[in-house]
Design an enzyme around this catalytic site. Sequence first.
Site, mmCIF file in Angstrom:
data_model
loop_
_atom_site.group_PDB
_atom_site.id
_atom_site.type_symbol
_atom_site.label_atom_id
_atom_site.label_comp_id
_atom_site.label_asym_id
_atom_site.label_seq_id
_atom_site.Cartn_x
_atom_site.Cartn_y
_atom_site.Cartn_z
ATOM 1 N N GLU A 3 0.959 -1.290 0.020
ATOM 2 C CA GLU A 3 0.029 -0.010 -0.107
ATOM 3 C C GLU A 3 0.986 1.065 -0.182
ATOM 4 O O GLU A 3 2.041 1.093 -0.129
ATOM 5 C CB GLU A 3 -1.054 0.030 1.101
ATOM 6 C CG GLU A 3 -1.910 -1.291 0.950
ATOM 7 C CD GLU A 3 -3.077 -1.132 2.078
ATOM 8 O OE1 GLU A 3 -3.704 -0.182 2.407
ATOM 9 O OE2 GLU A 3 -3.702 -2.196 2.353
ATOM 10 N N LYS A 52 0.786 5.205 -4.687
ATOM 11 C CA LYS A 52 1.392 3.569 -4.994
ATOM 12 C C LYS A 52 2.189 3.731 -5.956
ATOM 13 O O LYS A 52 3.016 2.691 -6.373
ATOM 14 C CB LYS A 52 0.437 2.552 -5.097
ATOM 15 C CG LYS A 52 -0.623 2.500 -3.901
ATOM 16 C CD LYS A 52 -1.779 1.470 -4.075
ATOM 17 C CE LYS A 52 -2.725 1.525 -2.928
ATOM 18 N NZ LYS A 52 -4.071 0.837 -3.252
ATOM 19 N N ASN A 164 -6.270 -2.036 0.641
ATOM 20 C CA ASN A 164 -7.495 -2.819 1.155
ATOM 21 C C ASN A 164 -7.309 -3.137 2.701
ATOM 22 O O ASN A 164 -8.419 -3.126 3.239
ATOM 23 C CB ASN A 164 -7.595 -4.337 0.456
ATOM 24 C CG ASN A 164 -8.992 -4.817 0.611
ATOM 25 O OD1 ASN A 164 -9.700 -4.265 0.972
ATOM 26 N ND2 ASN A 164 -8.892 -6.257 0.388
ATOM 27 N N ARG A 274 -12.852 -6.426 -4.922
ATOM 28 C CA ARG A 274 -11.880 -6.777 -3.876
ATOM 29 C C ARG A 274 -12.773 -7.185 -2.804
ATOM 30 O O ARG A 274 -13.855 -6.624 -2.415
ATOM 31 C CB ARG A 274 -11.247 -5.525 -3.315
ATOM 32 C CG ARG A 274 -10.359 -4.643 -4.751
ATOM 33 C CD ARG A 274 -9.537 -5.650 -5.363
ATOM 34 N NE ARG A 274 -8.445 -6.111 -4.472
ATOM 35 C CZ ARG A 274 -7.625 -5.154 -3.971
ATOM 36 N NH1 ARG A 274 -7.181 -3.842 -4.206
ATOM 37 N NH2 ARG A 274 -6.772 -5.690 -3.084
#
Length: 286
Positions: A3, A52, A164, A274
Amino acid sequence: MPEGHTIHALADRLTRAFGDSPVTATSPQGRFTADAALLDGRVLEDAAAAGKHLFVDIGDRILHVHLGLIGTFPVIPITDDKPPDPVGTVRLRLVGQEHYADLRGPMVCALIDLDTREAIRSALGPDPLDPAADPGVALMRIRRTRRGIGALLLDQAVVAGIGNVYRCEVLHRHRIDPFAAGTELTEELWWTIWADLVRLLPLGVAFGQILTLAEQVREAEQLVADGRAGPITRSLTGERLGDYFERRFATYQRAGEPCHRCGTILRGEKVSGRRLYWCPGCQTRH
DNA sequence: TATATATGGATAA
DNA sequence: TATCCCTATATAA
C-alpha cells in the site's frame, strides 16, 4: 504487499542506498533489456513516491514503477564483492557500490517523460503521506457520488495510497458502515478519517508493517517518540528482519471470527472486485 | 501437479 | 461485473 506506506519507504531506501551515485541497470528476465541499457551507468538522482506510484530519476530519464498486487523491490546490501545471481524472475536489477535491488512482478515498469509523470500525479487524490496534500479535494469527490465510502477509499483518484487493509481497518476504527453513500458522509467524519490516515500511514513507513490496532498504534507512537522507530524492524535497505509487531488486524482476513469490540461475526465479501472485511454489528455510522 | 490467494488496477463487455 | 496481467507461496489433490 504494497500500500502507499510501502512505496514511500521504498523510495526512501532507494535514495539512501543509491542516491547521487551511478548504478548499473540490467534486466535478468529480459523483458526490460533495452530500457535498462538506457539507464545503465547513469546517476540515480532521486526516488519519490506518489500514492502507490514510484518515480526514480536516473540520469535524465524517469523510471516509473507500480508494484501492483504482487510486485516486490527489495534493496539488499552486497555482502560479498559482488551481488549474487538473480533468483526468480527479476525484471530490473540496479547495482550500486554497496547495495543492489531486484524488481519482481511489477504491474508497471517503464521509462516515461515529465508530462506523463505529471499526468499520473494529477490523476491522484491527496496522499496522506504528502505534507502538502489537500484533503478537501477528496471530500469534494466523495460528496458528489452515491458510491459507498468503502469503495471510495480504494479509489486512488479520491485518496492516493490507501489499499485494502487500511480501508477496512480505518472504517472499523471509526465504526463507519462501508456502504454509507459518499453523499451522506459528513464533513466532520471525513476529517476524522483523514486525520487518522495521516496518523497511521507514517507508522506503516517507520515499522514496515500496517499497524491499526489501538494498542499497537499506541506502542508504535511511543517508540517513535523515543526515537526508536524505523531500523527496529528493517535495515536501511528494507531487508526483512522480522516484524516487530505481531501481524494482527481488527477486520482484515477475519471473516467468520467475532469482532473484538462487539462480538458480532465479521463478514468478508467481494465488493467491486476486492474483498471487503467489516463488522455489521458496530460499523453503522453514516 | 493443480489450484487458490494476495496490501492493485486496466480494460473489455 | 468479468477477465486479464504480473509472481510467489500455501494448500489441495
